[in-house]
Design a protein around this motif. Structure first.
Motif, PDB file in Angstrom:
ATOM      1  N   ARG A 157       3.819  -9.059   4.112  1.00 33.13           N
ATOM      2  CA  ARG A 157       2.693  -9.086   3.360  1.00 33.13           C
ATOM      3  C   ARG A 157       1.705  -8.596   4.198  1.00 33.13           C
ATOM      4  NH1 ARG A 157      -1.676 -12.889   3.933  1.00 33.13           N
ATOM      5  NH2 ARG A 157      -2.818 -13.176   2.023  1.00 33.13           N
ATOM      6  N   ALA A 158       1.556  -8.631   5.460  1.00 37.19           N
ATOM      7  CA  ALA A 158       0.717  -8.077   6.314  1.00 37.19           C
ATOM      8  C   ALA A 158       0.802  -6.664   6.140  1.00 37.19           C
ATOM      9  CB  ALA A 158       0.924  -8.568   7.884  1.00 37.19           C
ATOM     10  N   SER A 159       2.031  -5.889   6.453  1.00 37.70           N
ATOM     11  CA  SER A 159       2.206  -4.724   6.358  1.00 37.70           C
ATOM     12  C   SER A 159       1.605  -3.894   4.904  1.00 37.70           C
ATOM     13  CB  SER A 159       3.636  -4.088   6.430  1.00 37.70           C
ATOM     14  OG  SER A 159       4.285  -4.685   7.919  1.00 37.70           O
ATOM     15  N   ALA A 160       1.839  -4.826   3.878  1.00 37.36           N
ATOM     16  CA  ALA A 160       1.545  -4.505   2.507  1.00 37.36           C
ATOM     17  C   ALA A 160      -0.148  -4.161   2.453  1.00 37.36           C
ATOM     18  CB  ALA A 160       1.996  -5.024   1.429  1.00 37.36           C
ATOM     19  N   LYS A 161      -0.668  -5.322   3.027  1.00 37.42           N
ATOM     20  CA  LYS A 161      -2.137  -5.544   3.026  1.00 37.42           C
ATOM     21  C   LYS A 161      -2.807  -4.415   3.482  1.00 37.42           C
ATOM     22  CE  LYS A 161      -3.107  -9.482   0.755  1.00 37.42           C
ATOM     23  NZ  LYS A 161      -4.209  -9.554  -0.568  1.00 37.42           N
TER      24      LYS A 161
ATOM     25  N   GLN B 125      -5.824   1.112   3.468  1.00 30.82           N
ATOM     26  CA  GLN B 125      -5.607   2.638   3.668  1.00 30.82           C
ATOM     27  C   GLN B 125      -5.823   3.237   2.428  1.00 30.82           C
ATOM     28  OE1 GLN B 125      -2.282   2.954   6.183  1.00 30.82           O
ATOM     29  NE2 GLN B 125      -3.339   1.937   7.932  1.00 30.82           N
ATOM     30  N   GLY B 126      -5.844   2.570   1.334  1.00 32.82           N
ATOM     31  CA  GLY B 126      -5.612   3.364  -0.003  1.00 32.82           C
ATOM     32  C   GLY B 126      -4.281   3.923  -0.399  1.00 32.82           C
ATOM     33  N   ARG B 127      -3.149   3.547   0.310  1.00 34.86           N
ATOM     34  CA  ARG B 127      -1.936   3.929  -0.082  1.00 34.86           C
ATOM     35  C   ARG B 127      -1.210   3.008  -1.043  1.00 34.86           C
ATOM     36  NH1 ARG B 127       1.217   4.019   5.329  1.00 34.86           N
ATOM     37  NH2 ARG B 127       2.648   5.362   4.454  1.00 34.86           N
ATOM     38  N   ALA B 128      -0.357   3.504  -1.630  1.00 37.45           N
ATOM     39  CA  ALA B 128       0.548   2.681  -2.728  1.00 37.45           C
ATOM     40  C   ALA B 128       1.616   2.164  -2.027  1.00 37.45           C
ATOM     41  CB  ALA B 128       1.107   3.822  -3.569  1.00 37.45           C
TER      42      ALA B 128
END
Length: 238
Positions: free
Chosen positions: A133-137, A142-145
């Motif tokens: 979750r932290a990595s996805a957030k 950063q505007g990445r998918a």
């Protein structure tokens, strides 16, 4: 015909893997001076892969439906190695979930971490889900998918196994609408097979699954959507 297909597959393997070695070298050297350079090189590698598949294997790519870009969680069917590389052509520097052990591979793992792949530990429980979750957030900020393969491994075309249990938890934790994407790459590039066949690889973008749904309902919707290109989808729970 089989001989011709074998020759094309061999040509692809030789060209692509030799080119990959050069891209890896470029990522290592460039990353020493500017970490963001790794993402630029990775995007170039993905485009090189698509061009190689198009002209050496006779595989072209089409996208059915409108692919939205923004703060979404993209859930993608996984049938071959093709989409693991090609997603970098669909999105701008996507953060893709990958098995943790792949990121522990010497040399390659370091490049993958600099690029920003998201490590997934499927047996580590709640702590791994919090890390994911932290990595996805961070990627979203950063505007990445954020792209995940919810089946956990490559699946032969036509099969529709249940989603891994972590998807429902991540759907709730991230609070992002989900864009499910089906793909039929396994038809022309079957898992574990040397022969790769000419043809069309289709991405089919499903209806957006909104936030706030019951976890079970979200899972059923996503499962049906990512299997939309199967000849006879085995819908979840049936």
């Amino acid at each position: 015909m089989i001989l011709f297909t074998a020759l094309r597959s061999l040509a692809f393997m030789l060209v692509f893997y030799f080119g990959t070695a050069l891209f890896v070298l470029g990522a290592v050297i460039g990353g020493l001076f500017k970490p963001a350079h790794v993402q630029t090189v990775a995007t170039g590698w993905s485009r090189f892969h698509r061009v190689s598949a198009r002209w050496l294997l006779g595989q072209k790519v089409v996208v059915e439906g409108d692919l939205p870009h923004g703060p979404y969680l993209y859930i993608v069917k996984h049938e071959s190695m093709f989409e693991t590389i090609d997603l970098l052509c669909l999105f701008d520097r996507p953060a893709i979930g990958a098995k943790r052990e792949l990121l522990d591979i010497p040399f390659w793992g370091g490049i993958a971490r600099r690029y920003g792949l998201i490590p997934i530990e499927r047996t580590a429980g709640a702590s791994a889900l919090r890390t994911l979750r932290a990595s996805a957030k961070e990627a979203v900020a950063q505007g990445r998918a954020v792209c995940l393969f919810p089946e956990g491994t490559r699946v032969p075309h036509g099969e529709a196994p249940p989603l891994k249990s972590g998807f429902a938890g991540l759907y709730s934790l991230l609070g992002l609408p989900v864009v499910p994407i089906a793909i039929d790459s396994g038809v022309v590039s079957p898992r574990g097979k040397f022969l790769k066949h000419p043809g069309t690889i289709t991405y089919k973008v499903g209806e957006i699954v909104p936030t706030g749904l019951d976890r079970k309902e979200a899972e059923v919707r996503v499962h049906a959507a990512i299997n939309a290109l199967n000849p006879a989808s085995a819908l979840f729970g049936q």
